[in-house]
Design a protein around this motif. Sequence first.
Motif, PDB file in Angstrom:
ATOM      1  N   PHE A  87      36.185  36.231  27.986  1.00  0.00           N
ATOM      2  CA  PHE A  87      34.847  35.654  27.948  1.00  0.00           C
ATOM      3  C   PHE A  87      33.776  36.615  27.441  1.00  0.00           C
ATOM      4  CE2 PHE A  87      37.390  33.727  31.292  1.00  0.00           C
ATOM      5  CZ  PHE A  87      37.385  32.406  30.885  1.00  0.00           C
ATOM      6  N   ILE A 115      44.688  27.695  27.530  1.00  0.00           N
ATOM      7  CA  ILE A 115      44.175  27.566  28.899  1.00  0.00           C
ATOM      8  C   ILE A 115      43.684  26.145  29.154  1.00  0.00           C
ATOM      9  CG2 ILE A 115      42.213  28.202  30.357  1.00  0.00           C
ATOM     10  CD1 ILE A 115      42.547  31.048  29.398  1.00  0.00           C
ATOM     11  N   ALA A 122      45.842  28.808  33.278  1.00  0.00           N
ATOM     12  CA  ALA A 122      44.561  29.320  33.769  1.00  0.00           C
ATOM     13  C   ALA A 122      44.725  29.866  35.177  1.00  0.00           C
ATOM     14  CB  ALA A 122      43.507  28.214  33.733  1.00  0.00           C
ATOM     15  N   LYS A 123      45.467  29.127  35.984  1.00  0.00           N
ATOM     16  CA  LYS A 123      45.681  29.564  37.362  1.00  0.00           C
ATOM     17  C   LYS A 123      46.481  30.864  37.400  1.00  0.00           C
ATOM     18  CE  LYS A 123      46.996  27.602  41.817  1.00  0.00           C
ATOM     19  NZ  LYS A 123      47.553  26.415  42.495  1.00  0.00           N
ATOM     20  N   LEU A 126      44.236  33.632  36.458  1.00  0.00           N
ATOM     21  CA  LEU A 126      43.315  33.903  37.563  1.00  0.00           C
ATOM     22  C   LEU A 126      43.992  34.780  38.606  1.00  0.00           C
ATOM     23  CD1 LEU A 126      40.690  33.466  39.109  1.00  0.00           C
ATOM     24  CD2 LEU A 126      41.601  31.291  39.946  1.00  0.00           C
ATOM     25  N   SER A 129      44.209  38.255  37.287  1.00  0.00           N
ATOM     26  CA  SER A 129      42.889  38.877  37.259  1.00  0.00           C
ATOM     27  C   SER A 129      42.498  39.366  38.646  1.00  0.00           C
ATOM     28  CB  SER A 129      41.859  37.884  36.730  1.00  0.00           C
ATOM     29  OG  SER A 129      40.581  38.459  36.700  1.00  0.00           O
ATOM     30  N   GLN A 130      42.815  38.559  39.654  1.00  0.00           N
ATOM     31  CA  GLN A 130      42.473  38.970  41.015  1.00  0.00           C
ATOM     32  C   GLN A 130      43.337  40.155  41.456  1.00  0.00           C
ATOM     33  OE1 GLN A 130      41.818  36.008  44.003  1.00  0.00           O
ATOM     34  NE2 GLN A 130      40.218  35.016  42.788  1.00  0.00           N
ATOM     35  N   LEU A 133      41.817  43.091  39.856  1.00  0.00           N
ATOM     36  CA  LEU A 133      40.594  43.431  40.588  1.00  0.00           C
ATOM     37  C   LEU A 133      40.935  44.248  41.830  1.00  0.00           C
ATOM     38  CD1 LEU A 133      37.547  43.083  40.908  1.00  0.00           C
ATOM     39  CD2 LEU A 133      37.968  40.908  42.053  1.00  0.00           C
TER      40      LEU A 133
ATOM     41  N   PHE B  82      31.094  34.499  43.611  1.00  0.00           N
ATOM     42  CA  PHE B  82      32.204  33.878  44.343  1.00  0.00           C
ATOM     43  C   PHE B  82      32.989  34.947  45.100  1.00  0.00           C
ATOM     44  CE2 PHE B  82      36.650  32.547  44.656  1.00  0.00           C
ATOM     45  CZ  PHE B  82      36.505  31.313  45.285  1.00  0.00           C
ATOM     46  N   ALA B 122      39.232  26.229  37.451  1.00  0.00           N
ATOM     47  CA  ALA B 122      40.102  27.404  37.350  1.00  0.00           C
ATOM     48  C   ALA B 122      39.568  28.349  36.279  1.00  0.00           C
ATOM     49  CB  ALA B 122      41.528  26.976  37.022  1.00  0.00           C
ATOM     50  N   LYS B 123      39.145  27.768  35.177  1.00  0.00           N
ATOM     51  CA  LYS B 123      38.633  28.590  34.085  1.00  0.00           C
ATOM     52  C   LYS B 123      37.336  29.294  34.497  1.00  0.00           C
ATOM     53  CE  LYS B 123      37.882  28.249  29.101  1.00  0.00           C
ATOM     54  NZ  LYS B 123      37.851  27.335  27.935  1.00  0.00           N
ATOM     55  N   LEU B 125      36.463  30.129  37.515  1.00  0.00           N
ATOM     56  CA  LEU B 125      36.788  31.203  38.467  1.00  0.00           C
ATOM     57  C   LEU B 125      37.437  32.386  37.754  1.00  0.00           C
ATOM     58  CD1 LEU B 125      38.075  29.184  41.558  1.00  0.00           C
ATOM     59  CD2 LEU B 125      35.880  30.353  41.267  1.00  0.00           C
ATOM     60  N   LEU B 126      38.202  32.087  36.725  1.00  0.00           N
ATOM     61  CA  LEU B 126      38.801  33.159  35.923  1.00  0.00           C
ATOM     62  C   LEU B 126      37.704  33.987  35.285  1.00  0.00           C
ATOM     63  CD1 LEU B 126      41.174  34.609  34.587  1.00  0.00           C
ATOM     64  CD2 LEU B 126      41.216  32.818  32.844  1.00  0.00           C
ATOM     65  N   ARG B 127      36.716  33.314  34.774  1.00  0.00           N
ATOM     66  CA  ARG B 127      35.591  34.009  34.149  1.00  0.00           C
ATOM     67  C   ARG B 127      34.891  34.919  35.159  1.00  0.00           C
ATOM     68  NH1 ARG B 127      31.744  31.414  29.957  1.00  0.00           N
ATOM     69  NH2 ARG B 127      30.591  33.270  29.378  1.00  0.00           N
ATOM     70  N   SER B 129      36.099  36.123  37.888  1.00  0.00           N
ATOM     71  CA  SER B 129      37.012  37.188  38.306  1.00  0.00           C
ATOM     72  C   SER B 129      37.002  38.319  37.278  1.00  0.00           C
ATOM     73  CB  SER B 129      38.412  36.620  38.472  1.00  0.00           C
ATOM     74  OG  SER B 129      39.309  37.626  38.860  1.00  0.00           O
ATOM     75  N   GLN B 130      36.975  37.953  36.005  1.00  0.00           N
ATOM     76  CA  GLN B 130      36.953  38.987  34.967  1.00  0.00           C
ATOM     77  C   GLN B 130      35.626  39.727  34.966  1.00  0.00           C
ATOM     78  OE1 GLN B 130      38.516  38.135  31.100  1.00  0.00           O
ATOM     79  NE2 GLN B 130      40.511  37.557  31.941  1.00  0.00           N
TER      80      GLN B 130
END
Lengths: 232, 232
Positions: A87, A115, A122-123, A126, A129-130, A133, B82, B122-123, B125-127, B129-130
């Motif tokens: 993004f 996605i 996407a999930k 995610l 990504s978490q 993190l 979030f 989902a997308k 939340l992915l954003r 998260s990144q």
Amino acid sequence: MNLACEACPVRDSAACSVLNDDERDALAAAGRTRTLKRGQMLFAAGDADAACATLVSGALKVCSTDIDGNEQILALVHPSGFIGELFAPFAHHDVVALTDSQLCTFARKDLDQAIDHYPALAKALLRRSQEDLHATRSLLELTGNATAEARLAALIYDFAQAASQSPCHPEQTFELPLSRGEIANMLGLTIETVSRKLGDLESSGAIKRIGKRGIELVDPAHLQALSGRFQG
Amino acid sequence: MNLACEACPVRDSAACSVLNDDERDALAAAGRTRTLKRGQMLFAAGDADAACATLVSGALKVCSTDIDGNEQILALVHPSGFIGELFAPFAHHDVVALTDSQLCTFARKDLDQAIDHYPALAKALLRRSQEDLHATRSLLELTGNATAEARLAALIYDFAQAASQSPCHPEQTFELPLSRGEIANMLGLTIETVSRKLGDLESSGAIKRIGKRGIELVDPAHLQALSGRFQG
DNA sequence: CGCTCCATTGAGTTACTTCAAAAATTGTGG
DNA sequence: CCACAATTTTTGAAGTAACTCAATGGAGCG
């Protein structure tokens, strides 16, 4: 089924493992495999439209370079790991191969479409990504307050676990994936301090150095205690 | 349309903003609003099935506590942010309110279902998260090598930008959201060092202290130069 | 062998910490 | 509203862990 995927060593663990065969084939058609030699850069901070990629084999480092040219390692990427800022208009950090590596790369727009077409993807991203993190926050915890010895002990223990197949059990003997200099700028230390503290860890009987990069865990429990962590 | 959502101050910026009205109503039915007093904990490290939440107003900190009881702040959460580890069985860190806060909370299983039903969520939340990942890596860069003064300068500049409505332009006068102690354990310093370096920044003419937590940016460019950052 | 790169070792310095106390701010009860 | 206790912040002095600078010691390679 796509031949490359069929033989892919991370086909059951990478993000694309959540797709069925047809979906995976469609995604594979948009991607291409790429190999990087040790030290080669996948993309640099500031690059527009940097590609996204799943690491198939080898290892990568995510790093930044400050005004004075000092590199700092922010993350390591292991096989089945995912790289790519979907993004952001520009890449925030450099991504460089630590060893010869194989990747499965995608143009950002193709991955973006995927996605949208495959919600499970996407999930899966995610989730990754978490996890990234959490890994970054763990490193932040480590470099925040711990002594040089504790940082080093924790890093060695982490590497021992990463080298092992069975989770939660460290490998007894393994090779450090990083040079002294890379360890230093991952932990916020200097090369000299890393070298000295490695010597201390060896004197204390926690580890044994084997050549330049080889490590043998002589007393894993002691090493873990020195790291000041409860577990893993 | 759900009344709470209709009046929600972050309805156009939070993750749920990607949903249409019907979808949002369905999600809102599964969630509930919650308020936290300053210092109150949303959940603690180790909690099973910790709730997920969007912050509506106020501010939160994500922090860990080491063996000796020292707290370290790993991230701050601003409105529309979030919180929630969707895939980990246990919460990794504590989440505490810095000021009185309003949240919109969801049971994890409900949010998990929502993700499956609404791919756009989902997308989104992915954003987020990144973005969180990038923020954490920025903090890691800062605490890795910079001097105490540079860390403090960067943090103050970040707070000035967060306090401003217009992005990329720092607010001239604002209140620090953190106590000296919290600043210290976010930057990996001691209270005393933070206090001293704040004094130095004031002497150098970069800032002016107004009461305990008030800051006026006298020379933003100088402050930014001291932080050793290009921008942001 | 000689060159380069990387790691180790040593000596002196420094930025930050620790310990201790004073000052400022906030809260509370009379 | 003021006095007094509690908390937070500031200031001071001494100590130390890690850094810097500098030299030495391998390991790999043409």
